[in-house]
Design a protein around this motif. Structure first.
Motif, mmCIF file in Angstrom:
data_model
loop_
_atom_site.group_PDB
_atom_site.id
_atom_site.type_symbol
_atom_site.label_atom_id
_atom_site.label_comp_id
_atom_site.label_asym_id
_atom_site.label_seq_id
_atom_site.Cartn_x
_atom_site.Cartn_y
_atom_site.Cartn_z
ATOM 1 N N GLY A 20 0.818 -1.202 0.000
ATOM 2 C CA GLY A 20 0.000 0.000 0.000
ATOM 3 C C GLY A 20 0.856 1.256 0.000
ATOM 4 N N ILE A 21 0.206 2.383 0.224
ATOM 5 C CA ILE A 21 0.876 3.684 0.280
ATOM 6 C C ILE A 21 1.126 4.011 1.741
ATOM 7 C CG2 ILE A 21 0.702 6.130 -0.285
ATOM 8 C CD1 ILE A 21 -1.325 5.257 -2.495
ATOM 9 N N PHE A 22 2.402 4.183 2.094
ATOM 10 C CA PHE A 22 2.766 4.386 3.491
ATOM 11 C C PHE A 22 2.738 5.871 3.850
ATOM 12 C CE2 PHE A 22 6.135 4.874 6.824
ATOM 13 C CZ PHE A 22 5.372 4.329 7.852
ATOM 14 N N GLU A 23 1.957 6.193 4.886
ATOM 15 C CA GLU A 23 1.886 7.542 5.439
ATOM 16 C C GLU A 23 2.620 7.534 6.781
ATOM 17 O OE1 GLU A 23 -1.389 10.765 7.148
ATOM 18 O OE2 GLU A 23 -2.022 8.749 6.539
ATOM 19 N N PRO A 24 3.845 8.076 6.845
ATOM 20 C CA PRO A 24 4.593 8.026 8.105
ATOM 21 C C PRO A 24 3.999 8.968 9.145
ATOM 22 C CG PRO A 24 5.804 9.285 6.466
ATOM 23 C CD PRO A 24 4.608 8.709 5.764
ATOM 24 N N ALA A 25 4.090 8.560 10.399
ATOM 25 C CA ALA A 25 3.603 9.385 11.507
ATOM 26 C C ALA A 25 4.736 10.134 12.188
ATOM 27 C CB ALA A 25 2.866 8.514 12.526
ATOM 28 N N VAL A 26 5.978 9.765 11.896
ATOM 29 C CA VAL A 26 7.150 10.412 12.491
ATOM 30 C C VAL A 26 8.179 10.659 11.392
ATOM 31 C CG1 VAL A 26 6.766 9.313 14.732
ATOM 32 C CG2 VAL A 26 8.261 8.209 13.057
ATOM 33 N N ALA A 27 9.267 11.327 11.759
ATOM 34 C CA ALA A 27 10.317 11.648 10.787
ATOM 35 C C ALA A 27 11.672 11.253 11.345
ATOM 36 C CB ALA A 27 10.288 13.138 10.462
ATOM 37 N N VAL A 28 12.650 11.201 10.453
ATOM 38 C CA VAL A 28 14.029 10.917 10.861
ATOM 39 C C VAL A 28 14.458 11.922 11.923
ATOM 40 C CG1 VAL A 28 16.420 10.963 10.069
ATOM 41 C CG2 VAL A 28 14.686 9.832 8.692
ATOM 42 N N ILE B 33 2.540 4.814 17.244
ATOM 43 C CA ILE B 33 2.217 4.549 15.846
ATOM 44 C C ILE B 33 3.359 5.036 14.961
ATOM 45 C CG2 ILE B 33 0.920 6.716 15.593
ATOM 46 C CD1 ILE B 33 -0.918 5.130 13.619
ATOM 47 N N ALA B 34 3.794 4.169 14.065
ATOM 48 C CA ALA B 34 4.851 4.508 13.107
ATOM 49 C C ALA B 34 4.259 5.128 11.849
ATOM 50 C CB ALA B 34 5.648 3.265 12.754
ATOM 51 N N GLY B 35 3.054 4.703 11.500
ATOM 52 C CA GLY B 35 2.407 5.225 10.314
ATOM 53 C C GLY B 35 1.233 4.360 9.915
ATOM 54 N N THR B 36 0.670 4.680 8.779
ATOM 55 C CA THR B 36 -0.501 3.976 8.274
ATOM 56 C C THR B 36 -0.262 3.588 6.823
ATOM 57 O OG1 THR B 36 -1.924 5.287 9.726
ATOM 58 C CG2 THR B 36 -2.992 4.118 7.910
ATOM 59 N N ILE B 37 -0.633 2.358 6.480
ATOM 60 C CA ILE B 37 -0.535 1.903 5.099
ATOM 61 C C ILE B 37 -1.930 1.898 4.493
ATOM 62 C CG2 ILE B 37 0.118 0.016 3.566
ATOM 63 C CD1 ILE B 37 2.231 -0.789 5.574
ATOM 64 N N SER C 294 -2.612 0.226 10.455
ATOM 65 C CA SER C 294 -1.674 0.959 11.290
ATOM 66 C C SER C 294 -0.451 0.092 11.591
ATOM 67 C CB SER C 294 -2.328 1.394 12.601
ATOM 68 O OG SER C 294 -3.380 2.311 12.357
ATOM 69 N N VAL C 295 0.703 0.745 11.669
ATOM 70 C CA VAL C 295 1.953 0.065 12.000
ATOM 71 C C VAL C 295 2.527 0.744 13.235
ATOM 72 C CG1 VAL C 295 4.224 -0.616 11.159
ATOM 73 C CG2 VAL C 295 2.336 -0.365 9.547
ATOM 74 N N HIS C 296 3.041 -0.056 14.189
ATOM 75 C CA HIS C 296 3.526 0.479 15.462
ATOM 76 C C HIS C 296 4.977 0.083 15.704
ATOM 77 C CE1 HIS C 296 -0.546 1.686 16.909
ATOM 78 N NE2 HIS C 296 -0.902 0.728 16.055
ATOM 79 N N PHE C 297 5.668 0.890 16.491
ATOM 80 C CA PHE C 297 7.043 0.583 16.863
ATOM 81 C C PHE C 297 7.061 -0.489 17.942
ATOM 82 C CE2 PHE C 297 7.539 4.995 15.304
ATOM 83 C CZ PHE C 297 8.523 4.774 14.347
ATOM 84 N N ALA C 298 7.987 -1.433 17.812
ATOM 85 C CA ALA C 298 8.112 -2.507 18.790
ATOM 86 C C ALA C 298 8.975 -2.099 19.976
ATOM 87 C CB ALA C 298 8.705 -3.751 18.140
ATOM 88 N N GLN C 299 9.798 -1.053 19.838
ATOM 89 C CA GLN C 299 10.660 -0.603 20.930
ATOM 90 C C GLN C 299 10.813 0.907 20.868
ATOM 91 O OE1 GLN C 299 15.224 -0.875 19.318
ATOM 92 N NE2 GLN C 299 14.346 -2.806 20.030
#
Length: 346
Positions: free
Chosen positions: A270-278, A287-291, A303-308
């Motif tokens: 899918g198209i990844f929409e990041p929730a954070v930046a470098v 939440i890391a972002g949404t696909i 939704s994609v989440h950070f594991a750590q």
């Protein structure tokens, strides 16, 4: 594997002065039966002293190092040196010429093929020449990388843990001399593992610095400047360019990748929409972002989440993702002991 390289050059590495030439990589094709591929090389030598091997274009779509080393190769004169500098600004030239991470000749990822094979594919032959001919000449190697087409990177300098405490201390000192904002220390288990240029250098007892300087298929001005300034600082520190005028290094934050959960991967296409930046600090579970599925709203977004927890060191650049694409890499702080000053020019 044989030690007899099939690559040749007219460069005399023991000759004083500045030589600008190429390595000749044999490649027989339909249009050129006895053809060779020229890989640019510059050798600058002035008497006895340490040798620095400076490399970029290990991956062809990483541009900051290529420009920085090309500038240095044009600017440096033999009279400024004490020792020798060998510069390869486009090591994997077929990939550089194509603007690709891997070689169009054999799909070879050079930094996953060390120590190489003299009778292997073109990329194998390049890795073998570096391993068997160039690395044994070197007292230090700097391999300049960036995020390439697929990643955006926070500028950083990377080292591997040495085989002894003294070796690690030497590498840490060089990392701080280079002066990237982030200094990342690896145990060698991630990335290309034992198949990288830095791993082969370490096996030969040669200090190796690697960088990540930008990415996204663009040229970061800040990353290119850091590459140039960092290399000059190291060359001055080692006594190879004793009179070089260099900007002082800024502080380097020592960090590391904390296991495989530092990486966040795309679970679906899918198209990844990041929730954070470098450069952002995140917490586990954030939440890391949404696909967003390419099929549109008939399919649910994921939704994609950070594991750590950690600092976002790199982020995927293209929005379109496939399952398994790396979306983010995190690093965490790493306390270090006091590092003794070491005179590398001695």
């Amino acid at each position: 594997m044989t030690n007899d390289t099939r690559i040749w050059t007219d460069v005399d590495f023991d000759k004083d002065g500045k030589q600008i030439s190429c390595l000749r990589l044999p490649f027989s094709s339909d249009r050129s039966a006895y053809g060779t591929i020229p890989i640019p090389i510059v050798c600058i030598r002035n008497g006895v002293g340490p040798t620095a091997l400076l490399i970029s274009g290990n991956h062809g779509d990483e541009y900051e190092g290529q420009v920085a080393l090309s500038k240095l190769a044009r600017q440096l004169d033999a009279g400024e040196l004490r020792g020798r500098i060998i510069i390869l600004p486009a090591l994997n030239y077929p990939a550089v010429d194509a603007g690709r991470r891997v070689s169009p000749l054999d799909q070879g990822n050079l930094n996953r093929m060390f120590p190489g094979d003299a009778n292997g594919s073109p990329t194998d032959m390049i890795a073998h020449y570096v391993s068997e001919v160039l690395l044994p000449l070197a007292d230090i190697v700097i391999d300049l990388h960036s995020g390439g087409t697929s990643l955006l990177y926070l500028p950083c300098c990377l080292i591997r843990v040495g085989k002894t405490a003294a070796e690690t201390a030497r590498l840490v000192e060089l990392m701080h001399v280079f002066g990237a904002p982030i200094g990342s220390i690896s145990d060698g288990s991630g990335g290309g593992g034992a198949t990288t240029l830095s791993a082969t250098a370490q096996a030969l007892g040669i200090p190796a610095l690697t960088t990540e300087l930008g990415g996204g298929a663009s040229l970061s001005r800040a990353g290119e400047k850091l590459a140039r300034d960092g290399v000059l600082r190291v060359l001055k520190h080692m006594g190879i360019l004793p009179d070089a005028i260099v900007e002082p290094a800024g502080p380097t934050r020592s960090m590391r990748v904390d296991g495989r959960q530092a990486f966040t991967y795309a679970p679906v296409r899918g198209i990844f929409e990041p929730a954070v930046a470098v450069g952002d600090e995140v917490q586990a579970g954030d939440i890391a972002g949404t696909i967003h599925p390419t099929a549109g709203p008939s399919e649910p977004a994921r939704s994609v989440h950070f594991a750590q927890s950690g600092l976002v060191a790199c982020q995927r650049a293209p929005a379109l993702t496939e399952p398994g694409d790396c979306l983010f890499k995190l690093v965490v702080d790493m306390p270090l002991p006091q590092v003794p000053r070491i005179n590398l020019a001695a």
